[in-house]
Design a protein around this motif. Structure first.
Motif, PDB file in Angstrom:
ATOM      1  N   THR A  96       0.837  -1.101   0.040  1.00 10.63           N
ATOM      2  CA  THR A  96      -0.091  -0.040   0.058  1.00 10.63           C
ATOM      3  C   THR A  96       0.847   1.191   0.031  1.00 10.63           C
ATOM      4  O   THR A  96       1.799   1.326   0.733  1.00 10.63           O
ATOM      5  N   ARG A  97       0.376   2.324  -0.604  1.00 11.27           N
ATOM      6  CA  ARG A  97       1.110   3.394  -0.578  1.00 11.27           C
ATOM      7  C   ARG A  97       0.051   4.617  -0.643  1.00 11.27           C
ATOM      8  O   ARG A  97      -0.620   4.646  -1.434  1.00 11.27           O
ATOM      9  N   ARG A  98       0.258   5.570   0.263  1.00 11.45           N
ATOM     10  CA  ARG A  98      -0.483   6.655   0.361  1.00 11.45           C
ATOM     11  C   ARG A  98       0.381   7.896  -0.051  1.00 11.45           C
ATOM     12  O   ARG A  98       1.561   8.023   0.536  1.00 11.45           O
ATOM     13  N   PHE A  99       0.036   8.754  -0.783  1.00 10.36           N
ATOM     14  CA  PHE A  99       0.664  10.133  -0.948  1.00 10.36           C
ATOM     15  C   PHE A  99      -0.195  11.157  -1.069  1.00 10.36           C
ATOM     16  O   PHE A  99      -1.337  11.127  -1.456  1.00 10.36           O
ATOM     17  N   VAL A 100       0.209  12.364  -0.679  1.00 10.32           N
ATOM     18  CA  VAL A 100      -0.573  13.627  -0.860  1.00 10.32           C
ATOM     19  C   VAL A 100       0.112  14.532  -1.860  1.00 10.32           C
ATOM     20  O   VAL A 100       1.146  14.594  -2.047  1.00 10.32           O
ATOM     21  N   ALA A 101      -0.622  15.189  -2.784  1.00  7.38           N
ATOM     22  CA  ALA A 101       0.000  16.075  -3.739  1.00  7.38           C
ATOM     23  C   ALA A 101      -0.876  17.528  -3.883  1.00  7.38           C
ATOM     24  O   ALA A 101      -2.048  17.258  -3.449  1.00  7.38           O
ATOM     25  N   TRP A 102      -0.283  18.509  -4.237  1.00 10.13           N
ATOM     26  CA  TRP A 102      -0.976  20.063  -4.242  1.00 10.13           C
ATOM     27  C   TRP A 102      -0.837  20.305  -5.694  1.00 10.13           C
ATOM     28  O   TRP A 102       0.405  20.730  -6.226  1.00 10.13           O
ATOM     29  N   SER A 103      -1.845  20.282  -6.272  1.00 10.65           N
ATOM     30  CA  SER A 103      -1.664  20.736  -7.840  1.00 10.65           C
ATOM     31  C   SER A 103      -0.491  20.524  -8.665  1.00 10.65           C
ATOM     32  O   SER A 103       0.448  21.273  -9.060  1.00 10.65           O
ATOM     33  N   PRO A 104      -0.209  18.957  -8.718  1.00  7.81           N
ATOM     34  CA  PRO A 104       1.145  18.675  -9.424  1.00  7.81           C
ATOM     35  C   PRO A 104       1.260  19.055 -10.548  1.00  7.81           C
ATOM     36  O   PRO A 104       0.110  18.732 -11.546  1.00  7.81           O
ATOM     37  N   GLY A 105       2.380  19.316 -11.095  1.00  7.67           N
ATOM     38  CA  GLY A 105       2.429  19.497 -12.539  1.00  7.67           C
ATOM     39  C   GLY A 105       3.366  18.519 -13.145  1.00  7.67           C
ATOM     40  O   GLY A 105       4.275  17.971 -12.513  1.00  7.67           O
ATOM     41  N   PRO A 106       3.468  18.625 -14.381  1.00  9.76           N
ATOM     42  CA  PRO A 106       4.307  17.590 -15.183  1.00  9.76           C
ATOM     43  C   PRO A 106       5.727  17.899 -14.888  1.00  9.76           C
ATOM     44  O   PRO A 106       6.380  16.918 -15.323  1.00  9.76           O
ATOM     45  N   GLU A 107       5.983  18.945 -14.873  1.00  8.59           N
ATOM     46  CA  GLU A 107       7.521  19.224 -14.755  1.00  8.59           C
ATOM     47  C   GLU A 107       8.164  19.133 -13.292  1.00  8.59           C
ATOM     48  O   GLU A 107       9.168  18.312 -13.129  1.00  8.59           O
ATOM     49  N   LYS A 108       7.548  19.459 -12.323  1.00  4.29           N
ATOM     50  CA  LYS A 108       7.853  19.587 -10.836  1.00  4.29           C
ATOM     51  C   LYS A 108       7.601  18.146 -10.239  1.00  4.29           C
ATOM     52  O   LYS A 108       8.284  17.616  -9.486  1.00  4.29           O
TER      53      LYS A 108
END
Length: 149
Positions: A96-108
């Motif tokens: 299992t993998r949980r992760f949080v992202a905020w408005s992810p962009g393809p570059e960063k």
């Protein structure tokens, strides 16, 4: 908040809960298991749509996800004011993998972005309700992915 039921045991699942700054919260869950492959989409103020995933489309999705090394996707930096918070959960076999992202962009944040875009594209390909499609299109804007072809 939406209310998608967790998948049954023995099912691989890919899930994102999203909280956009200026639109309704929602979630997408893709499941692949012995009972079949399905995408479930829910928004905070509407019903739930469950759609079957054709085998060929499911294989394309799983291939795209595998290229991201999904169980190693890192968390992203905390959020901001105008964007989208994404709480993601991946369950494959016993991992299992949980992760949080905020408005992810393809570059960063290419892996977070790739995961969310692959899941949204899958949902757009199999859902049919006009309101579900309209809401998913709004989410695409938050992750700077354009609209699917």
């Amino acid at each position: 908040m939406p209310r998608i039921s967790p998948p049954s045991a023995g099912t691989a699942s890919y899930h994102v809960q999203f909280s956009p700054s200026f639109h309704e919260a929602g979630e997408v869950l893709a499941t692949f298991g012995p009972e079949g492959s399905f995408v479930t989409v829910a928004f905070a103020d509407t019903g739930i749509e469950v759609s079957e995933v054709p085998d060929a489309r499911g294989l394309l999705f799983l291939d795209a996800i595998a290229k991201l090394d999904p169980l190693g996707i890192p968390d992203a930096a905390p959020g901001g004011i105008d964007g989208i918070t994404l709480e993601c959960l991946i369950q494959e076999s016993r991992d299992t993998r949980r992760f949080v992202a905020w408005s992810p962009g393809p570059e960063k944040e290419p892996r977070q972005h790739g995961f969310v875009v692959a899941l949204l594209n899958l949902a757009m390909d199999v859902t049919r309700e006009p309101e579900t499609v309209r809401r998913l299109e709004q989410v695409f804007g938050y992750v700077r992915a354009g609209l699917p072809a």
